[in-house]
Scaffold this motif. Structure first.
Motif, mmCIF file in Angstrom:
data_model
loop_
_atom_site.group_PDB
_atom_site.id
_atom_site.type_symbol
_atom_site.label_atom_id
_atom_site.label_comp_id
_atom_site.label_asym_id
_atom_site.label_seq_id
_atom_site.Cartn_x
_atom_site.Cartn_y
_atom_site.Cartn_z
ATOM 1 N N GLU A 64 0.804 -1.325 0.093
ATOM 2 C CA GLU A 64 -0.054 -0.138 0.071
ATOM 3 C C GLU A 64 1.043 1.029 0.123
ATOM 4 N N GLY A 65 2.107 1.206 -0.186
ATOM 5 C CA GLY A 65 2.970 2.282 -0.220
ATOM 6 C C GLY A 65 3.033 2.928 -1.609
ATOM 7 N N ILE A 66 3.628 4.520 -1.424
ATOM 8 C CA ILE A 66 3.377 5.171 -2.522
ATOM 9 C C ILE A 66 5.011 5.401 -2.879
ATOM 10 N N SER A 67 5.506 5.302 -4.110
ATOM 11 C CA SER A 67 7.074 5.531 -4.376
ATOM 12 C C SER A 67 7.160 6.865 -3.975
ATOM 13 N N HIS A 68 8.655 6.871 -4.015
ATOM 14 C CA HIS A 68 9.169 8.322 -3.990
ATOM 15 C C HIS A 68 8.998 9.170 -5.360
ATOM 16 N N HIS A 69 9.192 8.393 -6.362
ATOM 17 C CA HIS A 69 8.959 8.787 -7.681
ATOM 18 C C HIS A 69 7.550 9.574 -7.992
ATOM 19 N N GLU A 70 6.636 9.079 -7.524
ATOM 20 C CA GLU A 70 5.157 9.420 -7.559
ATOM 21 C C GLU A 70 5.076 10.835 -6.746
ATOM 22 N N GLU A 83 -0.998 20.757 -12.158
ATOM 23 C CA GLU A 83 -1.022 20.149 -10.904
ATOM 24 C C GLU A 83 -1.691 18.748 -10.576
ATOM 25 N N LYS A 84 -0.949 18.037 -10.092
ATOM 26 C CA LYS A 84 -1.678 16.491 -10.089
ATOM 27 C C LYS A 84 -2.058 16.292 -8.589
ATOM 28 N N PRO A 85 -3.114 15.362 -8.637
ATOM 29 C CA PRO A 85 -3.627 14.986 -7.396
ATOM 30 C C PRO A 85 -2.649 14.341 -6.557
ATOM 31 N N ALA A 86 -2.886 14.269 -5.429
ATOM 32 C CA ALA A 86 -1.825 13.471 -4.351
ATOM 33 C C ALA A 86 -1.985 12.090 -4.666
ATOM 34 N N PRO A 87 -0.890 11.392 -4.724
ATOM 35 C CA PRO A 87 -0.685 9.969 -5.134
ATOM 36 C C PRO A 87 -1.401 9.050 -4.142
ATOM 37 N N GLY A 88 -2.201 8.225 -4.673
ATOM 38 C CA GLY A 88 -2.877 7.292 -3.629
ATOM 39 C C GLY A 88 -4.357 7.751 -3.410
ATOM 40 N N ASN A 89 -4.544 8.821 -3.786
ATOM 41 C CA ASN A 89 -5.965 9.512 -3.434
ATOM 42 C C ASN A 89 -6.941 9.564 -4.827
#
Length: 98
Positions: A64-70, A83-89
């Motif tokens: 369930e982690g989010i990569s550093h790159h994302e 502007e991108k949405p927060a990763p994982g949301n």
């Protein structure tokens, strides 16, 4: 519960602070140290931190982690037209940065 003995190694500066506090309060250094330990444990600071870390590690183990790159890409997009949405949301409200 009867008290038990605990041996703790501290820096000289910590020992000096304990000695000063003991003298100012008219109690022994051991009593002051025990009260400080008890009050620290009563706050549960360390226990909730350890629990939070264990939960985070478990979530990573489940993938369930989010990569550093994302995260890096997301932060780099802040303040831009794209502007991108927060990763994982997946919800729009959760995508806004703090």
């Amino acid at each position: 519960m009867p008290p038990t003995t605990l041996t703790v190694h501290v820096d000289a500066s910590v020992n000096e602070r304990l000695e000063r506090l003991a003298k100012r309060t008219g109690r022994s250094r051991d009593i002051v140290a025990a009260e400080l330990i008890n009050s620290s444990l009563d706050v549960d600071v360390y226990e909730w931190q350890v629990e939070g870390i264990q939960q985070a590690i478990s979530s990573l183990d489940r993938g369930e982690g989010i990569s550093h790159h994302e995260v890096k890409d997301w932060v780099a997009s802040w303040g831009t037209q794209a502007e991108k949405p927060a990763p994982g949301n997946t919800t729009k409200a959760a995508s806004k940065r703090p």
